[in-house]
Design an enzyme around this catalytic site. Structure first.
Site, PDB file in Angstrom:
ATOM      1  N   LYS A   1       0.816  -1.213   0.000  1.00  0.00           N
ATOM      2  CA  LYS A   1       0.000   0.000   0.000  1.00  0.00           C
ATOM      3  C   LYS A   1       0.851   1.265   0.000  1.00  0.00           C
ATOM      4  CE  LYS A   1      -4.231  -2.062   1.645  1.00  0.00           C
ATOM      5  NZ  LYS A   1      -3.782  -3.466   1.854  1.00  0.00           N
TER       6      LYS A   1
HETATM    7  C1  LIG Z   1      -4.452  -4.585   1.320  1.00  0.00           C
HETATM    8  C2  LIG Z   1      -3.705  -5.871   1.300  1.00  0.00           C
HETATM    9  C3  LIG Z   1      -4.071  -6.944   0.437  1.00  0.00           C
HETATM   10  C4  LIG Z   1      -5.293  -6.879  -0.454  1.00  0.00           C
HETATM   11  O1  LIG Z   1      -5.138  -5.995  -1.527  1.00  0.00           O
HETATM   12  P1  LIG Z   1      -6.423  -5.525  -2.387  1.00  0.00           P
HETATM   13  O2  LIG Z   1      -5.905  -4.482  -3.311  1.00  0.00           O
HETATM   14  O3  LIG Z   1      -7.389  -4.972  -1.381  1.00  0.00           O
HETATM   15  O4  LIG Z   1      -6.961  -6.711  -3.090  1.00  0.00           O
HETATM   16  C5  LIG Z   1      -3.276  -8.074   0.414  1.00  0.00           C
HETATM   17  N1  LIG Z   1      -2.184  -8.194   1.215  1.00  0.00           N
HETATM   18  C6  LIG Z   1      -1.813  -7.197   2.065  1.00  0.00           C
HETATM   19  C7  LIG Z   1      -0.624  -7.403   2.922  1.00  0.00           C
HETATM   20  C8  LIG Z   1      -2.541  -6.003   2.145  1.00  0.00           C
HETATM   21  O5  LIG Z   1      -2.164  -5.034   2.989  1.00  0.00           O
END
Ligand SMILES: *Cc1c(COP(=O)(O)O)cnc(C)c1O
Length: 433
Positions: A107
């Site tokens: 993220k």
């Molecule tokens: C947010 C997140 C996901 C999921 O990603 P999406 O874009 O919501 O499908 C998977 N793994 C981790 C570690 C995350 O922080």
């Protein structure tokens, strides 16, 4: 770049509007009206380019003349001082490590780019904005780090007390300056409800320029396409179709991969890998979309029962079930299977994967087992550093995973949060005061 709402193609917005509004007035999602292609020369020479060079070329293609190229270059330089390296487990299995940013989860790519490009527009307009974000864990850390110390931006993060991990809590509560953490005596849903109500409150909107940093903002999706190109650049010399396995919850990450494909990235196939929250894998098999309340798992960042980017994912495939099925296969796994996979990856490759990454690995192996051996090169997205999930990971591998100094230092810092109840009046009085 012109965008329009998924609910009404006539509801148009500039990129700047979509960035600051996050959602169109009709509650659809913003989508680019037209998806331009990168040049063949770019794909042919991509292996010689750095992450930031790739990010610049993809951005220039997408933004066209909306933003001057020299300004885009500055936005990118300010956002990314970390790479997305691939690590080969074996000839046909790679992991794309997306945890080398400040909060050690993927993220960071979205949050850092969004922060950088928001600052760019704010420098020009001299406006001040106030970002509100509710978090169940990883988003808050990435947003806090991404917007930390930026001029003209205030950030308020709402998180549920006792429901995020120690490391996640420290990532939200130790920065200070322009970042404030509100610790709510409630659930994530309570946090999200307060943020939603704030956006509807006239008095607050008259007083502040409120903005949202949630994952449906198109400015978080765009930078996530960069690392699919970067991964391709690193495995291209194998000369095989590339299969991307994406551990998924809200399906922003997978949507970004499909955006890259639509822009001309050669992708063999996508895997939508989930935990027991398997609405999308079930949809891909049956054609029926049935959102459900989420269930708790050890890959908690993927505990989503009603994925917010589902509509966008479909739209990228022209809302044609057969089209999405031809490009995406879904697999889902239980916590026991996930724990076993963490153990298996550690034993076989001496590599420690976080629970989300392990789900992606299982999906990749399942898909490759349907092919003739050696037909593809697999890239599993490693979405977080394993040390963010020590309780689960250490038990599965049978030893203590080394904790990077960046996370260790955090644990010694004092937490600063403002305790709050879940009444809107309390939250509003706090914002106004
Ligand atoms: C947010 C997140 C996901 C999921 O990603 P999406 O874009 O919501 O499908 C998977 N793994 C981790 C570690 C995350 O922080």
């Amino acid at each position: 770049m012109i965008l329009s709402s998924t609910k009404n193609g006539n509801l148009k917005a500039s990129f700047e509007e979509a960035l600051f509004r996050s959602l169109p007035a009709d509650n659809g999602l913003y989508m680019p009206d037209y998806i331009p292609k990168v040049s063949n020369v770019f794909i042919d020479t991509i292996q010689d380019r750095t992450f930031n060079e790739i990010a610049l070329e993809v951005s220039k293609t997408l933004f066209g003349d909306t933003i001057p190229a020299s300004d885009i270059a500055k936005v990118i330089e300010r956002a990314f001082d970390f790479d997305a390296p691939t690590v080969a487990l074996d000839d046909h299995t790679h992991v794309l490590e997306l945890f080398h940013g400040p909060s050690m989860a993927f993220k960071d790519f979205g949050a850092r780019f969004m922060a950088s490009i928001m600052s760019y527009f704010l420098e020009k307009s001299q406006k001040e904005i106030h970002i509100l974000v509710a978090t169940s864990g990883d988003t808050g850390g990435a947003v806090a780090q991404g917007f930390f110390n930026l001029p003209n931006i205030k950030v308020t993060i709402l998180y549920p007390s006792g429901k995020v991990s120690d490391i996640q809590e420290k990532q939200l509560t130790t920065l200070g300056h322009n970042v404030t953490a509100l610790e709510l005596s409630g659930t994530f849903d309570d946090c999200q409800a307060l943020v939603k109500q704030a956006f509807l409150d006239q008095e607050l909107n008259q007083k502040f320029n409120l903005a949202s940093a949630n994952s449906i903002n198109i400015a978080r999706l765009i930078p996530q396409s960069f690392y699919y190109f970067r991964a391709y650049a690193q495995v291209k010399e194998r000369g095989l179709p590339v299969v991307f396995s994406v551990p998924s919850g809200n399906f922003g990450n997978l949507s970004a991969g499909v955006l890259a494909q639509r822009m001309g990235l050669p992708v063999g196939h996508f895997i939508a890998a989930t935990n027991q929250n398997d609405v999308v894998p079930r949809y891909l098999t049956s054609g029926n979309y049935e959102p459900l309340p989420s269930v708790e798992t050890i890959s908690n960042a993927m505990d989503v029962g009603s994925p917010s980017n589902f509509v966008r994912l479909n739209r990228f495939f022209g809302d044609e079930l057969t089209n999405i099925q031809a490009n995406v296969t879904g697999y889902s796994y239980t916590d026991t299977q996930t724990r076993n996979a963490i153990q298996q990856i550690a034993q076989k490759y001496a590599y420690v994967a976080c629970p989300h990454t392990a789900v992606g690995y299982l999906g990749l192996k399942a898909f490759q087992s349907t092919q003739q051996p050696g037909q593809s090169v697999g890239v599993c997205l490693a979405t977080a550093h394993p040390a963010k999930f020590l309780n689960v990971v250490d038990k599965a591998v049978g030893y203590s995973t080394p904790v990077p100094s960046r996370l260790k230092e955090l644990l010694d810092k004092p937490k600063k949060s403002i305790p709050m109840d879940t009444h809107f009046s309390t939250f509003k009085a706090y914002l106004l005061g």
